[in-house]
Design an enzyme around this catalytic site. Structure first.
Site, mmCIF file in Angstrom:
data_model
loop_
_atom_site.group_PDB
_atom_site.id
_atom_site.type_symbol
_atom_site.label_atom_id
_atom_site.label_comp_id
_atom_site.label_asym_id
_atom_site.label_seq_id
_atom_site.Cartn_x
_atom_site.Cartn_y
_atom_site.Cartn_z
ATOM 1 N N ALA A 257 -30.004 22.021 102.970
ATOM 2 C CA ALA A 257 -30.935 22.525 103.982
ATOM 3 C C ALA A 257 -32.311 21.940 103.711
ATOM 4 O O ALA A 257 -33.136 22.552 103.036
ATOM 5 C CB ALA A 257 -30.972 24.059 103.950
ATOM 6 N N GLU A 258 -32.536 20.737 104.247
ATOM 7 C CA GLU A 258 -33.768 20.017 103.928
ATOM 8 C C GLU A 258 -35.032 20.792 104.305
ATOM 9 O O GLU A 258 -36.022 20.780 103.566
ATOM 10 C CB GLU A 258 -33.770 18.648 104.615
ATOM 11 C CG GLU A 258 -32.823 17.632 104.009
ATOM 12 C CD GLU A 258 -31.373 17.798 104.446
ATOM 13 O OE1 GLU A 258 -30.505 17.065 103.941
ATOM 14 O OE2 GLU A 258 -31.111 18.678 105.296
ATOM 15 N N GLN A 280 -31.825 14.034 99.480
ATOM 16 C CA GLN A 280 -30.811 13.125 98.956
ATOM 17 C C GLN A 280 -30.879 11.720 99.551
ATOM 18 O O GLN A 280 -30.691 10.727 98.856
ATOM 19 C CB GLN A 280 -29.422 13.730 99.173
ATOM 20 C CG GLN A 280 -28.349 13.084 98.362
ATOM 21 C CD GLN A 280 -27.063 13.890 98.420
ATOM 22 O OE1 GLN A 280 -26.239 13.680 99.309
ATOM 23 N NE2 GLN A 280 -26.890 14.805 97.485
ATOM 24 N N PHE A 281 -31.149 11.631 100.844
ATOM 25 C CA PHE A 281 -31.343 10.351 101.517
ATOM 26 C C PHE A 281 -32.513 10.484 102.490
ATOM 27 O O PHE A 281 -32.644 11.503 103.177
ATOM 28 C CB PHE A 281 -30.092 9.926 102.292
ATOM 29 C CG PHE A 281 -28.951 9.486 101.423
ATOM 30 C CD1 PHE A 281 -28.823 8.159 101.041
ATOM 31 C CD2 PHE A 281 -28.007 10.395 100.980
ATOM 32 C CE1 PHE A 281 -27.771 7.744 100.230
ATOM 33 C CE2 PHE A 281 -26.953 10.000 100.176
ATOM 34 C CZ PHE A 281 -26.830 8.668 99.793
ATOM 35 N N ILE A 285 -34.491 13.406 105.916
ATOM 36 C CA ILE A 285 -35.769 14.095 105.723
ATOM 37 C C ILE A 285 -36.291 14.656 107.041
ATOM 38 O O ILE A 285 -37.113 15.561 107.070
ATOM 39 C CB ILE A 285 -36.809 13.153 105.084
ATOM 40 C CG1 ILE A 285 -37.942 13.963 104.446
ATOM 41 C CG2 ILE A 285 -37.328 12.130 106.107
ATOM 42 C CD1 ILE A 285 -38.873 13.132 103.582
ATOM 43 N N HIS A 327 -27.609 6.110 106.044
ATOM 44 C CA HIS A 327 -27.917 6.092 104.615
ATOM 45 C C HIS A 327 -28.716 4.850 104.233
ATOM 46 O O HIS A 327 -28.678 4.419 103.082
ATOM 47 C CB HIS A 327 -26.634 6.142 103.780
ATOM 48 C CG HIS A 327 -25.866 7.411 103.936
ATOM 49 N ND1 HIS A 327 -25.016 7.640 104.993
ATOM 50 C CD2 HIS A 327 -25.839 8.544 103.189
ATOM 51 C CE1 HIS A 327 -24.488 8.846 104.883
ATOM 52 N NE2 HIS A 327 -24.970 9.418 103.807
#
Length: 463
Positions: A257-258, A280-281, A285, A327
């Site tokens: 959950a960014e 993570q990537f 974001i 990614h």
């Protein structure tokens, strides 16, 4: 922690992320939903399944729920008393859904008579909570009408005095428009120390060692994000071994959950902690953009320097790992235009360690971009600086000197620029800017005076 919101906001994903995280950790949070049945003009039956926030929140374990008449002070007070007791006993969060009225339009530009009937508006007026409260207090002999009149006079007098004070204040000075965007620190006055280099290290291990040293240096520093805790230590192993060494209280996994990862870090940073969170990537974001743009970047500015939010967002970015569309994105161009956040983008292991350690000690937020394609590249490895090595922001590195053209670059394109220069007959000066915000314009301008030509070389997305 008290959180207030309207029923319309519960349609947002952030609401459910917050309920889930708070319920998972039994956090002492009281969520208060003031349900006036309209999100501006949209009625709750068009917003929420079953037209009930209370019902849709039923699945969260450890979450106590109260559905109350928000115009009744005594009923509402009882619900909040129980919620506070639960929080203090460590039993978890509570959700209080208050059925309230909206006596005035949503804003001065809204005319609610366009979408609400006169009958509906009249019903709300009868349920005015202040009138209901006064009526109840007088009926139960808690106070008299005379007591109420005294309070109304005192309130009106105080409001008038406050309004007169506000209107007498001078307008802000134009010169202060850019004041308190970030803390006023002259990074150029900070010397670059001797790295006292040790064994050669790859970039991802330099990041791991920097985090290890800063965890040791500051017991208020915590690290979290998706997959960063436990035995995995991140999908790129940047946090490997840190949970074993420092415990789950300081290095732990978050929900996927960014927005909540960044939002919780904002809250922790304002209370004295030093969160270092991992997205993570870079491609994901964007889920946290509201938190970054509207909350994080503006916190110092909108508080006129009274609040600070010192934390680091680590984010792997860029291509070269066969990551395809979701990614491989390069995000530095977007965030460099965002005042209030430092942007760091190292090209080698030594710089990564020195810049990350400095980021962990700054008084403002830092987005620390790590190019995935550099993590284990031999050309990005370097002798590892010791634990005292801190690289100031806004100090570029001249990779090689030249007189015909200046290449301004950063991240993975530093090496590409070196290779291109070697294949050229020109005398090429290469500047690795290291940080995009602040930008070392002094070094750049000095080079341009010498070469009179420049190229900006960076990795970008295809339009």
């Amino acid at each position: 922690v008290y959180v207030s919101l309207g029923e319309g906001t519960t349609s947002q994903g952030d609401f459910h992320e917050a309920l889930n995280w708070a319920s998972r950790d039994k956090a002492p949070v009281i969520f208060h939903v003031e349900n006036n049945h309209y999100a501006i003009s949209v009625p709750i039956e068009n917003q929420t399944a079953g037209a009930s926030v209370y019902k849709i929140s039923a699945g969260y374990e450890n979450l106590a729920r109260f559905n109350v008449n928000g115009t009744n002070f005594f009923e509402t007070h009882l619900a909040f008393t129980k919620s506070v007791e639960r929080a203090r006993k460590g039993k978890g969060p509570s959700l209080v859904v208050s059925d309230v009225v909206r006596l005035l339009p949503h804003s001065s530009s809204d005319d609610q008579r366009k979408y609400r009937s006169d009958e509906d508006l009249d019903k709300d007026k009868i349920r005015d909570p202040l009138l209901v409260f006064v009526k109840t207090c007088i009926h139960e002999k808690i106070c008299t009408q005379k007591d109420i009149d005294k309070i109304l006079v005192a309130v009106k007098t105080q409001v008038d005095l406050d309004a007169e004070w506000a209107e007498s204040q001078s307008d802000p000075k134009p010169a202060d428009a850019f004041k308190n965007v970030v803390m006023d620190i002259n990074q150029h006055e900070i010397p670059i120390p001797n790295p006292n280099s040790g064994d050669k290290v790859v970039l991802v291990d330099a990041i791991n060692h920097a985090l290890d040293e800063e965890l040791e240096n500051n017991d208020k520093l915590v690290i979290y994000g998706q997959d960063v805790g436990g035995d995995k230590g991140g999908v790129f192993t940047a946090t490997r071994g840190l949970t074993d060494k420092y415990g789950l209280d300081r290095v732990f996994n978050s929900p996927l959950a960014e927005s909540s990862i960044i939002g919780t870090a904002i809250g922790m940073a304002t209370l004295g902690y030093r969160p270092v969170v991992e997205i993570q990537f870079g491609d994901y974001i964007w889920y946290g953009m509201m938190q970054i743009r509207n909350e994080l970047a503006t916190l110092r500015y909108r508080s006129n320097g009274k609040w600070s939010c010192p934390f680091v967002i680590r984010v792997p970015v860029g291509g070269y790992i066969h990551g395809s569309l979701c990614h491989s994105q390069s995000i530095d161009g977007y965030f460099t235009h965002l005042p209030g956040i430092y942007i760091v983008y190292p090209s080698n292991a030594a710089d990564a360690k020195g810049l990350l350690k400095m980021a962990c000690r700054m008084e403002d937020p830092v987005i620390f971009m790590e190019h995935k394609g550099l993590y284990r590249q031999g050309f990005a490895s370097s002798p590892e600086p010791d634990e005292n090595y801190l690289l100031p922001f806004g100090k570029a590195s001249i990779i090689q000197e030249g007189k015909d053209v200046t290449i301004i670059t950063w991240g993975a394109l530093v090496q590409k620029s070196i290779e291109a220069a070697h294949n050229s007959e020109l005398s090429v000066e290469i500047i690795d800017i290291r940080t995009l915000n602040p930008l070392d314009m002094g070094t750049i301008l000095t080079s341009l005076k010498k070469t009179n030509r420049t190229m900006v070389v960076h990795e970008d997305n295809m339009n």
